[in-house]
Design a protein around this motif. Structure first.
Motif, PDB file in Angstrom:
ATOM      1  N   ILE A  33     -49.222  36.650  49.912  1.00 52.43           N
ATOM      2  CA  ILE A  33     -48.466  35.412  50.122  1.00 52.43           C
ATOM      3  C   ILE A  33     -48.010  34.848  48.773  1.00 52.43           C
ATOM      4  CG2 ILE A  33     -48.596  33.051  51.022  1.00 52.43           C
ATOM      5  CD1 ILE A  33     -50.545  34.146  53.124  1.00 52.43           C
ATOM      6  N   HIS A  34     -46.731  34.477  48.725  1.00 49.58           N
ATOM      7  CA  HIS A  34     -46.107  33.971  47.504  1.00 49.58           C
ATOM      8  C   HIS A  34     -45.440  32.619  47.778  1.00 49.58           C
ATOM      9  CE1 HIS A  34     -45.693  38.191  45.758  1.00 49.58           C
ATOM     10  NE2 HIS A  34     -45.702  38.497  47.042  1.00 49.58           N
ATOM     11  N   ASN A  35     -45.087  31.926  46.686  1.00 52.83           N
ATOM     12  CA  ASN A  35     -44.089  30.863  46.827  1.00 52.83           C
ATOM     13  C   ASN A  35     -42.937  31.147  45.874  1.00 52.83           C
ATOM     14  OD1 ASN A  35     -44.120  29.324  44.297  1.00 52.83           O
ATOM     15  ND2 ASN A  35     -46.088  28.457  44.936  1.00 52.83           N
ATOM     16  N   GLY A 154     -53.376  35.664  48.131  1.00 49.65           N
ATOM     17  CA  GLY A 154     -52.275  35.088  47.364  1.00 49.65           C
ATOM     18  C   GLY A 154     -51.896  36.013  46.221  1.00 49.65           C
ATOM     19  N   HIS A 155     -50.659  35.875  45.769  1.00 47.64           N
ATOM     20  CA  HIS A 155     -50.202  36.680  44.634  1.00 47.64           C
ATOM     21  C   HIS A 155     -51.139  36.486  43.434  1.00 47.64           C
ATOM     22  CE1 HIS A 155     -46.386  38.035  42.211  1.00 47.64           C
ATOM     23  NE2 HIS A 155     -47.308  38.966  42.252  1.00 47.64           N
ATOM     24  N   SER A 156     -51.610  35.238  43.263  1.00 45.48           N
ATOM     25  CA  SER A 156     -52.497  34.933  42.126  1.00 45.48           C
ATOM     26  C   SER A 156     -53.811  35.719  42.182  1.00 45.48           C
ATOM     27  CB  SER A 156     -52.790  33.434  42.087  1.00 45.48           C
ATOM     28  OG  SER A 156     -53.330  33.009  43.326  1.00 45.48           O
ATOM     29  N   THR A 164     -49.401  32.499  39.585  1.00 45.44           N
ATOM     30  CA  THR A 164     -50.174  31.363  40.098  1.00 45.44           C
ATOM     31  C   THR A 164     -49.883  31.086  41.578  1.00 45.44           C
ATOM     32  OG1 THR A 164     -48.428  29.853  39.409  1.00 45.44           O
ATOM     33  CG2 THR A 164     -50.232  30.232  37.844  1.00 45.44           C
ATOM     34  N   ASP A 165     -48.875  31.741  42.128  1.00 44.64           N
ATOM     35  CA  ASP A 165     -48.498  31.416  43.507  1.00 44.64           C
ATOM     36  C   ASP A 165     -49.431  32.081  44.532  1.00 44.64           C
ATOM     37  OD1 ASP A 165     -47.206  33.877  42.592  1.00 44.64           O
ATOM     38  OD2 ASP A 165     -46.084  33.869  44.467  1.00 44.64           O
ATOM     39  N   PRO A 166     -49.597  31.528  45.725  1.00 45.87           N
ATOM     40  CA  PRO A 166     -48.840  30.412  46.305  1.00 45.87           C
ATOM     41  C   PRO A 166     -49.250  29.030  45.809  1.00 45.87           C
ATOM     42  CG  PRO A 166     -50.473  31.128  47.893  1.00 45.87           C
ATOM     43  CD  PRO A 166     -50.558  32.064  46.719  1.00 45.87           C
TER      44      PRO A 166
END
Ligand SMILES: [Zn+2]
Length: 176
Positions: A33-35, A154-156, A164-166
């Motif tokens: 999951i990303h933002n 999360g990608h992080s 650092t995303d999401p």
């Protein structure tokens, strides 16, 4: 539902050229999951859609100099209203994770699905985004039994120190 070519039937389809084949025999077992927002904090999805299709005019905003020429994609994008877009078939390898590792296995793009949420590290996500995300995750988990609950990250988490995303506003309790 995912059709046999690997496209979600209720997503708006935008074909990205930024994909290739997964390695032979790689099982899909991870959701990342990303933002994303382009430029940062602009929550209109249009520039992101263009970026994933290599159609973004890098002259149209100062920030775009930082991402000029990058070729990336994600399988899915969820905008602020909860609308879902798909850019790459789930059976193909999208270019979303970059240098990454999960449980000591490197190159997460090989075995993962990428979901981008329009948003940033500084703003809460919309309820409609969580509703769509939850529904999408359910469909993907039913299609790919290798994706266990703990394999939604999360990608992080797979690119620590680099991404650092999401971000801190992503509420994991809404999807777990
Ligand atoms: Zn990311």
């Amino acid at each position: 539902m995912i059709n046999k070519e690997g496209w979600l039937t209720n997503a708006e389809k935008h074909i990205s050229p930024n994909f290739d084949q997964r390695p032979k025999n790689s099982e899909i077992k991870l959701i990342v999951i990303h933002n994303i927002s382009l430029p940062p904090e602009n929550f209109e999805p249009d520039n992101v859609k263009k970026f994933f299709k290599n159609e973004l005019d890098f002259e149209s905003h100062e920030f775009f100099q930082e991402i000029r020429g990058l070729k990336v994609s994600s399988h899915f994008l969820i905008d602020r209203s909860g609308k879902i877009y798909q850019f790459v078939s789930v059976y193909d390898r999208a270019w979303h994770a970059g240098i990454s590792s999960f449980n000591d296995q490197e190159n997460c793009n090989d075995f993962s699905l990428g979901i981008e949420l329009i948003g940033s590290d500084n703003t809460p996500f919309e309820d409609n985004q969580y509703v769509s995300l939850e529904g999408l995750i359910e469909i993907l988990c039913n299609s790919f039994p290798g994706i266990r609950k703990e394999n939604i990250v999360g990608h992080s988490e797979i690119a620590a120190g680099r991404k650092t995303d999401p971000g801190p506003f992503f509420d994991w309790s809404k999807i777990r």
